[in-house]
Scaffold this motif. Structure first.
Motif, PDB file in Angstrom:
ATOM      1  N   PRO A  50      31.302  22.271  -4.946  1.00  0.00           N
ATOM      2  CA  PRO A  50      31.331  21.987  -3.513  1.00  0.00           C
ATOM      3  C   PRO A  50      32.720  22.154  -2.915  1.00  0.00           C
ATOM      4  N   VAL A  51      32.755  22.109  -1.599  1.00  0.00           N
ATOM      5  CA  VAL A  51      34.026  21.982  -0.901  1.00  0.00           C
ATOM      6  C   VAL A  51      34.346  20.495  -0.914  1.00  0.00           C
ATOM      7  N   THR A  52      35.569  20.151  -1.255  1.00  0.00           N
ATOM      8  CA  THR A  52      35.979  18.760  -1.359  1.00  0.00           C
ATOM      9  C   THR A  52      37.371  18.585  -0.771  1.00  0.00           C
ATOM     10  N   ARG A  53      37.793  17.362  -0.578  1.00  0.00           N
ATOM     11  CA  ARG A  53      39.122  17.068  -0.030  1.00  0.00           C
ATOM     12  C   ARG A  53      40.080  16.616  -1.114  1.00  0.00           C
ATOM     13  N   ILE A  54      41.341  17.000  -0.970  1.00  0.00           N
ATOM     14  CA  ILE A  54      42.390  16.547  -1.877  1.00  0.00           C
ATOM     15  C   ILE A  54      42.690  15.082  -1.549  1.00  0.00           C
ATOM     16  N   ALA A  55      42.493  14.204  -2.532  1.00  0.00           N
ATOM     17  CA  ALA A  55      42.739  12.779  -2.331  1.00  0.00           C
ATOM     18  C   ALA A  55      44.204  12.429  -2.574  1.00  0.00           C
ATOM     19  N   GLY A  56      44.895  13.277  -3.328  1.00  0.00           N
ATOM     20  CA  GLY A  56      46.304  13.029  -3.631  1.00  0.00           C
ATOM     21  C   GLY A  56      46.844  14.153  -4.487  1.00  0.00           C
ATOM     22  N   ILE A  57      48.162  14.168  -4.616  1.00  0.00           N
ATOM     23  CA  ILE A  57      48.833  15.196  -5.417  1.00  0.00           C
ATOM     24  C   ILE A  57      49.757  14.495  -6.391  1.00  0.00           C
ATOM     25  N   ASP A  58      49.627  14.833  -7.665  1.00  0.00           N
ATOM     26  CA  ASP A  58      50.422  14.227  -8.728  1.00  0.00           C
ATOM     27  C   ASP A  58      51.301  15.318  -9.324  1.00  0.00           C
ATOM     28  N   ARG A  59      52.607  15.151  -9.233  1.00  0.00           N
ATOM     29  CA  ARG A  59      53.548  16.141  -9.751  1.00  0.00           C
ATOM     30  C   ARG A  59      54.512  15.464 -10.704  1.00  0.00           C
ATOM     31  N   CYS A  60      54.169  15.441 -11.978  1.00  0.00           N
ATOM     32  CA  CYS A  60      55.000  14.787 -13.000  1.00  0.00           C
ATOM     33  C   CYS A  60      55.294  13.338 -12.625  1.00  0.00           C
ATOM     34  N   ARG A  61      54.261  12.617 -12.297  1.00  0.00           N
ATOM     35  CA  ARG A  61      54.259  11.206 -11.945  1.00  0.00           C
ATOM     36  C   ARG A  61      54.591  10.904 -10.488  1.00  0.00           C
ATOM     37  N   PRO A  62      55.679  11.437  -9.897  1.00  0.00           N
ATOM     38  CA  PRO A  62      55.849  11.054  -8.490  1.00  0.00           C
ATOM     39  C   PRO A  62      54.767  11.725  -7.655  1.00  0.00           C
ATOM     40  N   HIS A  63      54.144  10.966  -6.787  1.00  0.00           N
ATOM     41  CA  HIS A  63      53.123  11.538  -5.912  1.00  0.00           C
ATOM     42  C   HIS A  63      53.812  12.294  -4.796  1.00  0.00           C
ATOM     43  N   ALA A  64      53.238  13.422  -4.422  1.00  0.00           N
ATOM     44  CA  ALA A  64      53.814  14.268  -3.373  1.00  0.00           C
ATOM     45  C   ALA A  64      52.782  14.423  -2.264  1.00  0.00           C
ATOM     46  N   GLY A  65      53.244  14.735  -1.087  1.00  0.00           N
ATOM     47  CA  GLY A  65      52.348  14.955   0.034  1.00  0.00           C
ATOM     48  C   GLY A  65      51.828  16.372   0.088  1.00  0.00           C
ATOM     49  N   GLU A  66      52.603  17.324  -0.514  1.00  0.00           N
ATOM     50  CA  GLU A  66      52.179  18.716  -0.545  1.00  0.00           C
ATOM     51  C   GLU A  66      52.850  19.433  -1.696  1.00  0.00           C
ATOM     52  N   VAL A  67      52.260  20.551  -2.112  1.00  0.00           N
ATOM     53  CA  VAL A  67      52.860  21.417  -3.128  1.00  0.00           C
ATOM     54  C   VAL A  67      52.693  22.857  -2.678  1.00  0.00           C
ATOM     55  N   ILE A  68      53.618  23.711  -3.141  1.00  0.00           N
ATOM     56  CA  ILE A  68      53.611  25.113  -2.732  1.00  0.00           C
ATOM     57  C   ILE A  68      53.532  26.020  -3.956  1.00  0.00           C
ATOM     58  N   ALA A  69      53.359  27.306  -3.706  1.00  0.00           N
ATOM     59  CA  ALA A  69      53.246  28.308  -4.768  1.00  0.00           C
ATOM     60  C   ALA A  69      54.393  28.186  -5.759  1.00  0.00           C
ATOM     61  N   GLY A  70      54.055  28.363  -7.043  1.00  0.00           N
ATOM     62  CA  GLY A  70      55.046  28.299  -8.113  1.00  0.00           C
ATOM     63  C   GLY A  70      55.187  26.923  -8.728  1.00  0.00           C
ATOM     64  N   THR A  71      54.496  25.946  -8.195  1.00  0.00           N
ATOM     65  CA  THR A  71      54.582  24.567  -8.667  1.00  0.00           C
ATOM     66  C   THR A  71      53.413  24.250  -9.584  1.00  0.00           C
ATOM     67  N   HIS A  72      53.678  23.506 -10.649  1.00  0.00           N
ATOM     68  CA  HIS A  72      52.602  22.954 -11.473  1.00  0.00           C
ATOM     69  C   HIS A  72      52.292  21.573 -10.922  1.00  0.00           C
ATOM     70  N   ALA A  73      51.016  21.290 -10.722  1.00  0.00           N
ATOM     71  CA  ALA A  73      50.648  20.015 -10.125  1.00  0.00           C
ATOM     72  C   ALA A  73      49.260  19.596 -10.571  1.00  0.00           C
ATOM     73  N   GLY A  74      48.973  18.332 -10.331  1.00  0.00           N
ATOM     74  CA  GLY A  74      47.638  17.792 -10.527  1.00  0.00           C
ATOM     75  C   GLY A  74      47.097  17.411  -9.162  1.00  0.00           C
ATOM     76  N   LEU A  75      45.924  17.904  -8.845  1.00  0.00           N
ATOM     77  CA  LEU A  75      45.299  17.579  -7.569  1.00  0.00           C
ATOM     78  C   LEU A  75      44.214  16.542  -7.821  1.00  0.00           C
ATOM     79  N   LEU A  76      44.323  15.421  -7.139  1.00  0.00           N
ATOM     80  CA  LEU A  76      43.361  14.341  -7.271  1.00  0.00           C
ATOM     81  C   LEU A  76      42.184  14.612  -6.348  1.00  0.00           C
ATOM     82  N   LEU A  77      40.985  14.644  -6.930  1.00  0.00           N
ATOM     83  CA  LEU A  77      39.760  14.913  -6.191  1.00  0.00           C
ATOM     84  C   LEU A  77      38.859  13.689  -6.290  1.00  0.00           C
TER      85      LEU A  77
END
Length: 190
Positions: A50-77
């Motif tokens: 389905p289409v879903t919304r990003i609930a949060g972004i996890d980038r090596c523990r500190p939570h971020a508001g956004e991430v851009i190309a070239g970044t490794h991240a975890g997207l909370l769904l």
């Protein structure tokens, strides 16, 4: 077009379920674009989702508001994505990429001393696209009976399950359990 203005795309490399199934963490590298908390994303490829919304972004523990190309991240769904997302799929801006099961490609078979083996029309190969692997059948061009090690050919590939694909994407393939060659998508057929 600036990288941040491009449609968002992330290949899912790992999936973790958190908080007793209430949250799913999809991890991978942001290939293009940008994504923010609250943005809608589409789960593309394999079984689809389905289409879903990003609930949060996890980038090596500190939570971020956004991430851009070239970044490794975890997207909370949200937990509703549990079972709908798996390794090898992509998260993308809705409608920006499609899943395809048939495509044309230029392939190169490895030399025999590196594991290359003869490829015949109808041979079942394992195709590795992004972080996913799916079985498929190769169809050689008319008049070509066998593709030998160290040779190139323009072929058609029919996958058992659709994967997220774009023209120009590269892939590797295995034959008889061994690395056998690589290729690039030249045209999407379905």
């Amino acid at each position: 077009m600036k990288a941040a203005d491009e449609p968002f795309l992330m290949v899912v490399e790992d999936v973790f379920v958190r908080n007793r199934g209430r949250v799913v963490l999809a991890c991978g590298r942001i290939e293009r674009g940008r994504v923010r908390t609250g943005d809608e994303v589409e789960i593309v490829g394999l079984a689809g989702g389905p289409v879903t919304r990003i609930a949060g972004i996890d980038r090596c523990r500190p939570h971020a508001g956004e991430v851009i190309a070239g970044t490794h991240a975890g997207l909370l769904l949200p937990g509703s994505a549990t079972g709908a997302i798996e390794r090898g799929q992509v998260l993308a801006t809705p409608g920006s990429i499609g899943a395809h099961a048939v495509f044309a490609a230029d392939i190169a078979v490895l030399p025999e001393h590196q594991g290359g083996a003869e490829v015949l029309t109808g041979d079942g190969l394992h195709f590795h696209v992004g972080a996913g692997a799916v079985r498929g059948i190769v169809v050689l061009p008319d008049g070509v009976e066998v593709l030998r090690p160290s040779h190139l050919a323009a072929v058609t590939v029919r996958l058992e399950r659709p994967v997220a694909l774009e023209t120009g994407w590269t892939f590797a393939f295995r034959h008889h359990g061994r690395a056998a060659g690589s290729g690039a998508v030249t045209r999407l057929l379905s």
